[in-house]
Design an enzyme around this catalytic site. Structure first.
Site, PDB file in Angstrom:
ATOM      1  N   GLY A  10      67.311  38.159 110.195  1.00 50.88           N
ATOM      2  CA  GLY A  10      66.339  37.118 110.496  1.00 50.88           C
ATOM      3  C   GLY A  10      65.414  36.848 109.312  1.00 50.88           C
ATOM      4  O   GLY A  10      64.489  37.625 109.072  1.00 50.88           O
ATOM      5  N   PRO A  11      65.685  35.752 108.578  1.00 51.50           N
ATOM      6  CA  PRO A  11      64.872  35.456 107.394  1.00 51.50           C
ATOM      7  C   PRO A  11      63.679  34.543 107.689  1.00 51.50           C
ATOM      8  O   PRO A  11      63.363  33.633 106.931  1.00 51.50           O
ATOM      9  CB  PRO A  11      65.877  34.759 106.452  1.00 51.50           C
ATOM     10  CG  PRO A  11      66.922  34.186 107.355  1.00 51.50           C
ATOM     11  CD  PRO A  11      66.815  34.842 108.708  1.00 51.50           C
ATOM     12  N   GLY A 139      52.391  45.472 115.735  1.00 45.61           N
ATOM     13  CA  GLY A 139      50.950  45.667 115.586  1.00 45.61           C
ATOM     14  C   GLY A 139      50.286  44.416 115.050  1.00 45.61           C
ATOM     15  O   GLY A 139      50.922  43.366 114.933  1.00 45.61           O
ATOM     16  N   LYS A 194      50.617  39.888 124.585  1.00 47.93           N
ATOM     17  CA  LYS A 194      49.404  39.388 123.908  1.00 47.93           C
ATOM     18  C   LYS A 194      49.595  37.933 123.460  1.00 47.93           C
ATOM     19  O   LYS A 194      48.619  37.202 123.294  1.00 47.93           O
ATOM     20  CB  LYS A 194      48.996  40.292 122.742  1.00 47.93           C
ATOM     21  CG  LYS A 194      50.073  40.536 121.694  1.00 47.93           C
ATOM     22  CD  LYS A 194      50.064  39.572 120.547  1.00 47.93           C
ATOM     23  CE  LYS A 194      51.395  39.609 119.833  1.00 47.93           C
ATOM     24  NZ  LYS A 194      51.447  38.806 118.620  1.00 47.93           N
ATOM     25  N   ARG A 258      50.699  31.204 115.538  1.00 51.79           N
ATOM     26  CA  ARG A 258      51.268  29.956 116.082  1.00 51.79           C
ATOM     27  C   ARG A 258      51.004  29.847 117.586  1.00 51.79           C
ATOM     28  O   ARG A 258      50.935  28.758 118.119  1.00 51.79           O
ATOM     29  CB  ARG A 258      52.750  29.837 115.736  1.00 51.79           C
ATOM     30  CG  ARG A 258      53.625  30.901 116.265  1.00 51.79           C
ATOM     31  CD  ARG A 258      55.006  30.882 115.638  1.00 51.79           C
ATOM     32  NE  ARG A 258      55.033  31.604 114.379  1.00 51.79           N
ATOM     33  CZ  ARG A 258      56.113  32.198 113.891  1.00 51.79           C
ATOM     34  NH1 ARG A 258      57.250  32.133 114.544  1.00 51.79           N
ATOM     35  NH2 ARG A 258      56.088  32.836 112.758  1.00 51.79           N
ATOM     36  N   ASN A 259      50.857  31.005 118.272  1.00 54.28           N
ATOM     37  CA  ASN A 259      50.508  30.959 119.696  1.00 54.28           C
ATOM     38  C   ASN A 259      49.100  30.403 119.887  1.00 54.28           C
ATOM     39  O   ASN A 259      48.857  29.560 120.746  1.00 54.28           O
ATOM     40  CB  ASN A 259      50.615  32.363 120.304  1.00 54.28           C
ATOM     41  CG  ASN A 259      52.052  32.870 120.306  1.00 54.28           C
ATOM     42  OD1 ASN A 259      52.879  32.402 121.080  1.00 54.28           O
ATOM     43  ND2 ASN A 259      52.367  33.787 119.411  1.00 54.28           N
TER      44      ASN A 259
END
Length: 338
Positions: A10-11, A139, A194, A258-259
């Site tokens: 995953g880049p 984290g 979260k 971004r959330n």
């Protein structure tokens, strides 16, 4: 520790940042992805412009399109793909991997429909003879800050402390430090859930509410995350650590998240479809809201913030109305876990 060969699957922004950390520590890093132009860009120009406009990567970091080639003789494999494709990529890995590796992941979410944690997906799809106990690397960490070598402290969690220590050793350096933990359920649920609360803090900001409201949603959000996690078998103390409250603070208060940005745009009245199109990256909190809402119903866990965000996103409830409903909820004692 000897130089390790590590394949990062995953880049994206976080995969790229972790590749740089491992490369800084003298390990041989391979990044695997499925977009030919992106792989070519990393190999030829040593950039990943979609995520980091001005950053040049070390030319020793090599990118691969061929999964079998990327996994050839590696010591460790690190999954950093979106939650919804984790199972698909894990199946591909199981088909081509021909030796035992330390298996790690650094993604945050719950699988749509099954509500499974990422380590559970990896356990199901990759045979035990090919992997260690899974290590979760999680984290308070923005890729945008780790990539410029800003100080970052996170957790390596595994049922097997030896595997967690391996991750701690390969990643830790003068700016990036890992703490070990054996509560994989707590660390994974904290990392996934979260993102929901971060959408909520963004919404409040977009609506113009102040710091009192932000502190309230983060604190009460942590209470409901803990409630669900404990029901699933987590240690409540994990939620007061780096992967719990630490990650909630960084994701719930920052424009890098971004959330948070998605919530902020919702609060300002933008349509979700437009927000997702403009972001150009996966907003894990949106799909996790649905998974957590369904899971809370199934397990009978009280999660009013998650429920309110679900109703706004999936049932088109007006945001102001959802907030009013929440403020009129039944009165509770602060430390009630049921």
């Amino acid at each position: 520790m000897h130089t390790q060969k590590i394949a990062i699957l995953g880049p994206g922004s976080w995969g790229t940042a972790l590749a740089q950390v491992l490369n800084d520590n003298g390990h041989e890093v391979r990044i695997w992805g499925n977009l030919p132009e992106q792989i070519q860009e990393i190999n030829q120009h040593h950039t990943n412009q979609h995520y980091f406009k001005d950053l040049i990567l070390d030319e020793k970091i090599t990118a691969y399109l061929d999964l079998k080639e990327a996994l050839d003789q590696v010591d460790a494999v690190l999954f950093v793909v979106p939650t919804k494709v984790t199972r698909l990529v894990a199946k591909q890995v199981a088909q081509v991997l021909d030796h035992k590796v330390t298996l790690m992941h650094a993604s945050k979410g719950l699988e749509p429909d099954t509500h499974k944690r990422i380590s559970e997906i990896l356990e199901e799809e990759i045979p035990e003879k090919l992997r260690s106990e899974i290590v979760v690397v999680s984290g308070p960490s923005h890729a945008e800050e780790a990539i410029v070598r800003d100080i970052t402290l996170i957790t390596a969690a595994s049922k097997d402390l030896h595997s967690a220590k391996y991750a701690q050793e390969i990643f830790s350096n003068h700016y990036f430090r890992l703490y070990t933990n054996t509560d994989i359920i707590g660390v994974e649920t904290a990392g996934a859930l979260k993102n929901i609360i971060a959408v909520g803090t963004g919404v409040l900001h977009g609506l113009g509410y102040g710091d009192n409201a932000k502190a309230a949603i983060i604190t009460r959000g942590l209470a409901e995350i803990t409630r669900l996690g404990v029901k699933l078998g987590a240690n409540p103390l994990t939620y007061s650590g780096l992967s719990g409250v630490g990650d909630l603070i960084v994701t719930g208060t920052s424009v890098h998240s971004r959330n948070w940005r998605a919530g902020d745009a919702l609060g300002r009245g933008e349509k979700l479809s437009d927000i997702e199109a403009n972001m150009g990256m996966v907003i894990e909190g949106i799909s996790t809201t649905k998974a957590a809402y369904e899971l809370a119903k199934e397990l009978d866990v009280y999660m009013p913030i998650t429920q309110a965000i679900y109703q706004v996103i999936y049932e088109n409830q007006a945001i102001k109305e959802a907030i009013r409903d929440m403020m009129n909820n039944e009165f509770k004692a602060e430390n009630e876990w049921s």
